[in-house]
Design a protein around this motif. Structure first.
Motif, PDB file in Angstrom:
ATOM      1  N   GLY A  25      66.494  24.042  19.044  1.00  0.00           N
ATOM      2  CA  GLY A  25      66.479  22.845  19.760  1.00  0.00           C
ATOM      3  C   GLY A  25      66.146  21.727  19.150  1.00  0.00           C
ATOM      4  N   SER A  26      66.790  20.474  19.393  1.00  0.00           N
ATOM      5  CA  SER A  26      66.499  19.315  18.717  1.00  0.00           C
ATOM      6  C   SER A  26      67.186  18.284  19.109  1.00  0.00           C
ATOM      7  CB  SER A  26      66.833  19.546  17.191  1.00  0.00           C
ATOM      8  OG  SER A  26      66.969  18.327  16.284  1.00  0.00           O
ATOM      9  N   THR A  27      66.751  16.976  18.708  1.00  0.00           N
ATOM     10  CA  THR A  27      67.211  15.735  19.387  1.00  0.00           C
ATOM     11  C   THR A  27      68.445  15.242  18.166  1.00  0.00           C
ATOM     12  OG1 THR A  27      65.713  14.579  18.000  1.00  0.00           O
ATOM     13  CG2 THR A  27      65.239  14.902  20.242  1.00  0.00           C
ATOM     14  N   ARG A  28      68.705  15.972  17.201  1.00  0.00           N
ATOM     15  CA  ARG A  28      69.767  15.799  16.331  1.00  0.00           C
ATOM     16  C   ARG A  28      70.773  17.066  16.336  1.00  0.00           C
ATOM     17  NH1 ARG A  28      67.755  13.132  10.919  1.00  0.00           N
ATOM     18  NH2 ARG A  28      70.285  12.532  11.010  1.00  0.00           N
ATOM     19  N   ARG A  29      72.051  16.799  15.771  1.00  0.00           N
ATOM     20  CA  ARG A  29      73.075  17.912  15.738  1.00  0.00           C
ATOM     21  C   ARG A  29      73.237  18.296  14.501  1.00  0.00           C
ATOM     22  NH1 ARG A  29      76.043  18.315  20.456  1.00  0.00           N
ATOM     23  NH2 ARG A  29      75.865  16.347  21.948  1.00  0.00           N
ATOM     24  N   ASP A  30      73.438  19.686  14.110  1.00  0.00           N
ATOM     25  CA  ASP A  30      73.931  20.319  12.934  1.00  0.00           C
ATOM     26  C   ASP A  30      73.261  19.734  11.598  1.00  0.00           C
ATOM     27  OD1 ASP A  30      75.907  21.521  14.468  1.00  0.00           O
ATOM     28  OD2 ASP A  30      77.134  19.782  14.180  1.00  0.00           O
ATOM     29  N   LEU A  31      72.160  20.226  11.651  1.00  0.00           N
ATOM     30  CA  LEU A  31      71.248  20.034  10.493  1.00  0.00           C
ATOM     31  C   LEU A  31      71.311  20.998   9.358  1.00  0.00           C
ATOM     32  CD1 LEU A  31      67.690  19.770  12.435  1.00  0.00           C
ATOM     33  CD2 LEU A  31      69.145  17.783  11.652  1.00  0.00           C
ATOM     34  N   LYS A  32      71.235  20.335   8.170  1.00  0.00           N
ATOM     35  CA  LYS A  32      71.459  21.506   6.945  1.00  0.00           C
ATOM     36  C   LYS A  32      70.040  21.040   6.101  1.00  0.00           C
ATOM     37  CE  LYS A  32      76.338  20.848   6.679  1.00  0.00           C
ATOM     38  NZ  LYS A  32      77.557  20.016   6.861  1.00  0.00           N
ATOM     39  N   ILE A  33      69.625  22.340   5.637  1.00  0.00           N
ATOM     40  CA  ILE A  33      68.479  22.287   4.846  1.00  0.00           C
ATOM     41  C   ILE A  33      68.677  22.764   3.729  1.00  0.00           C
ATOM     42  CG2 ILE A  33      66.767  22.049   6.955  1.00  0.00           C
ATOM     43  CD1 ILE A  33      66.661  25.114   6.658  1.00  0.00           C
ATOM     44  N   GLY A  34      67.591  22.853   2.614  1.00  0.00           N
ATOM     45  CA  GLY A  34      67.872  23.530   1.485  1.00  0.00           C
ATOM     46  C   GLY A  34      67.399  24.719   1.179  1.00  0.00           C
ATOM     47  N   ILE A  35      66.257  24.880   2.038  1.00  0.00           N
ATOM     48  CA  ILE A  35      65.636  26.173   1.716  1.00  0.00           C
ATOM     49  C   ILE A  35      64.930  26.954   3.075  1.00  0.00           C
ATOM     50  CG2 ILE A  35      63.224  25.263   1.252  1.00  0.00           C
ATOM     51  CD1 ILE A  35      63.148  27.284  -0.767  1.00  0.00           C
ATOM     52  N   CYS A  36      64.801  27.960   3.390  1.00  0.00           N
ATOM     53  CA  CYS A  36      64.441  28.381   4.597  1.00  0.00           C
ATOM     54  C   CYS A  36      63.736  29.624   4.431  1.00  0.00           C
ATOM     55  CB  CYS A  36      65.790  28.623   5.670  1.00  0.00           C
ATOM     56  SG  CYS A  36      66.724  30.055   5.150  1.00  0.00           S
ATOM     57  N   ALA A  37      63.359  30.213   5.607  1.00  0.00           N
ATOM     58  CA  ALA A  37      62.542  31.656   5.565  1.00  0.00           C
ATOM     59  C   ALA A  37      63.151  32.829   4.921  1.00  0.00           C
ATOM     60  CB  ALA A  37      61.907  32.001   6.928  1.00  0.00           C
ATOM     61  N   ALA A  38      64.602  32.663   5.108  1.00  0.00           N
ATOM     62  CA  ALA A  38      65.398  33.931   4.173  1.00  0.00           C
ATOM     63  C   ALA A  38      65.454  33.832   3.102  1.00  0.00           C
ATOM     64  CB  ALA A  38      66.654  33.822   4.944  1.00  0.00           C
ATOM     65  N   CYS A  39      65.207  32.476   2.268  1.00  0.00           N
ATOM     66  CA  CYS A  39      65.302  32.422   0.918  1.00  0.00           C
ATOM     67  C   CYS A  39      64.141  31.830   0.076  1.00  0.00           C
ATOM     68  CB  CYS A  39      66.615  31.512   0.461  1.00  0.00           C
ATOM     69  SG  CYS A  39      66.703  29.948   0.918  1.00  0.00           S
ATOM     70  N   HIS A  40      62.961  31.424   1.066  1.00  0.00           N
ATOM     71  CA  HIS A  40      61.941  30.918   0.340  1.00  0.00           C
ATOM     72  C   HIS A  40      61.019  32.059  -0.408  1.00  0.00           C
ATOM     73  CE1 HIS A  40      58.004  28.827  -0.136  1.00  0.00           C
ATOM     74  NE2 HIS A  40      58.796  27.859  -0.063  1.00  0.00           N
ATOM     75  N   PRO A  41      60.586  31.733  -1.627  1.00  0.00           N
ATOM     76  CA  PRO A  41      59.851  32.749  -2.420  1.00  0.00           C
ATOM     77  C   PRO A  41      58.246  33.280  -1.444  1.00  0.00           C
ATOM     78  CG  PRO A  41      60.334  31.045  -3.716  1.00  0.00           C
ATOM     79  CD  PRO A  41      60.797  30.648  -2.527  1.00  0.00           C
ATOM     80  N   PHE A  42      57.837  32.584  -0.671  1.00  0.00           N
ATOM     81  CA  PHE A  42      56.737  32.802  -0.227  1.00  0.00           C
ATOM     82  C   PHE A  42      56.959  33.868   1.041  1.00  0.00           C
ATOM     83  CE2 PHE A  42      53.644  32.574   3.652  1.00  0.00           C
ATOM     84  CZ  PHE A  42      52.480  32.770   2.901  1.00  0.00           C
ATOM     85  N   PHE A  43      58.253  33.792   1.672  1.00  0.00           N
ATOM     86  CA  PHE A  43      58.631  34.698   2.821  1.00  0.00           C
ATOM     87  C   PHE A  43      59.308  36.010   2.260  1.00  0.00           C
ATOM     88  CE2 PHE A  43      58.332  30.508   4.614  1.00  0.00           C
ATOM     89  CZ  PHE A  43      57.243  30.992   5.614  1.00  0.00           C
ATOM     90  N   THR A  44      59.864  35.790   0.968  1.00  0.00           N
ATOM     91  CA  THR A  44      60.750  37.011   0.568  1.00  0.00           C
ATOM     92  C   THR A  44      59.784  37.863  -0.356  1.00  0.00           C
ATOM     93  OG1 THR A  44      61.442  35.651  -1.334  1.00  0.00           O
ATOM     94  CG2 THR A  44      62.852  35.757   0.722  1.00  0.00           C
ATOM     95  N   GLY A  45      58.749  37.194  -0.915  1.00  0.00           N
ATOM     96  CA  GLY A  45      57.963  38.081  -1.779  1.00  0.00           C
ATOM     97  C   GLY A  45      58.355  37.918  -3.190  1.00  0.00           C
ATOM     98  N   GLU A  46      59.525  37.312  -3.489  1.00  0.00           N
ATOM     99  CA  GLU A  46      60.076  37.228  -4.911  1.00  0.00           C
ATOM    100  C   GLU A  46      59.466  36.116  -5.469  1.00  0.00           C
ATOM    101  OE1 GLU A  46      64.118  36.912  -4.792  1.00  0.00           O
ATOM    102  OE2 GLU A  46      64.399  39.013  -3.475  1.00  0.00           O
ATOM    103  N   GLN A  47      58.879  36.140  -6.714  1.00  0.00           N
ATOM    104  CA  GLN A  47      58.367  35.244  -7.511  1.00  0.00           C
ATOM    105  C   GLN A  47      59.375  34.811  -8.543  1.00  0.00           C
ATOM    106  OE1 GLN A  47      55.262  33.966  -7.143  1.00  0.00           O
ATOM    107  NE2 GLN A  47      55.464  32.490  -8.810  1.00  0.00           N
ATOM    108  N   LYS A  48      59.845  33.625  -8.407  1.00  0.00           N
ATOM    109  CA  LYS A  48      60.630  32.740  -9.452  1.00  0.00           C
ATOM    110  C   LYS A  48      59.882  32.439 -10.391  1.00  0.00           C
ATOM    111  CE  LYS A  48      64.244  31.744  -5.970  1.00  0.00           C
ATOM    112  NZ  LYS A  48      65.228  30.863  -5.350  1.00  0.00           N
ATOM    113  N   PHE A  49      60.284  32.586 -11.432  1.00  0.00           N
ATOM    114  CA  PHE A  49      59.793  32.145 -12.912  1.00  0.00           C
ATOM    115  C   PHE A  49      60.025  30.909 -13.348  1.00  0.00           C
ATOM    116  CE2 PHE A  49      59.150  31.979 -17.450  1.00  0.00           C
ATOM    117  CZ  PHE A  49      57.696  32.224 -17.563  1.00  0.00           C
ATOM    118  N   VAL A  50      59.232  30.018 -13.419  1.00  0.00           N
ATOM    119  CA  VAL A  50      59.689  28.593 -14.067  1.00  0.00           C
ATOM    120  C   VAL A  50      58.912  28.534 -15.253  1.00  0.00           C
ATOM    121  CG1 VAL A  50      59.219  26.159 -13.287  1.00  0.00           C
ATOM    122  CG2 VAL A  50      59.217  27.627 -11.738  1.00  0.00           C
ATOM    123  N   ASP A  51      59.846  28.196 -16.061  1.00  0.00           N
ATOM    124  CA  ASP A  51      59.361  28.159 -17.674  1.00  0.00           C
ATOM    125  C   ASP A  51      58.603  27.044 -17.762  1.00  0.00           C
ATOM    126  OD1 ASP A  51      59.206  28.550 -20.317  1.00  0.00           O
ATOM    127  OD2 ASP A  51      60.893  27.693 -20.858  1.00  0.00           O
TER     128      ASP A  51
END
Length: 77
Positions: A25-51
């Motif tokens: 539910g929102s006051t805006r229509r059709d939102l697009k986001i860059g990261i969510c719980a399905a792909c965020h490293p904190f929730f997935t447990g995958e550590q992405k190595f940053v050089d």
């Protein structure tokens, strides 16, 4: 609450860059986001190595020592 001063609260779809789609539910229509719980490293447990190797050394070469120099108080004569 006063009538007709609040925005309409509607069901909308939130689409992540990874392809996950959520209905919320929102006051805006059709939102697009860059990261969510399905792909965020904190929730997935995958550590992405940053050089980061070499960044401190590069800073030290450019600006000198990486140690902080403490200011000394001059003794009152």
């Amino acid at each position: 609450m006063k009538a007709e001063i609040h925005p309409d609260y509607i069901q909308t779809t939130v689409t992540c860059a990874c392809g996950a789609v959520y209905r919320v539910g929102s006051t805006r229509r059709d939102l697009k986001i860059g990261i969510c719980a399905a792909c965020h490293p904190f929730f997935t447990g995958e550590q992405k190595f940053v050089d980061t190797a070499g960044r401190v050394e590069k800073f030290a070469r450019r600006f000198g020592s990486t140690r902080a120099v403490r200011a000394t108080k001059k003794a009152a004569a």
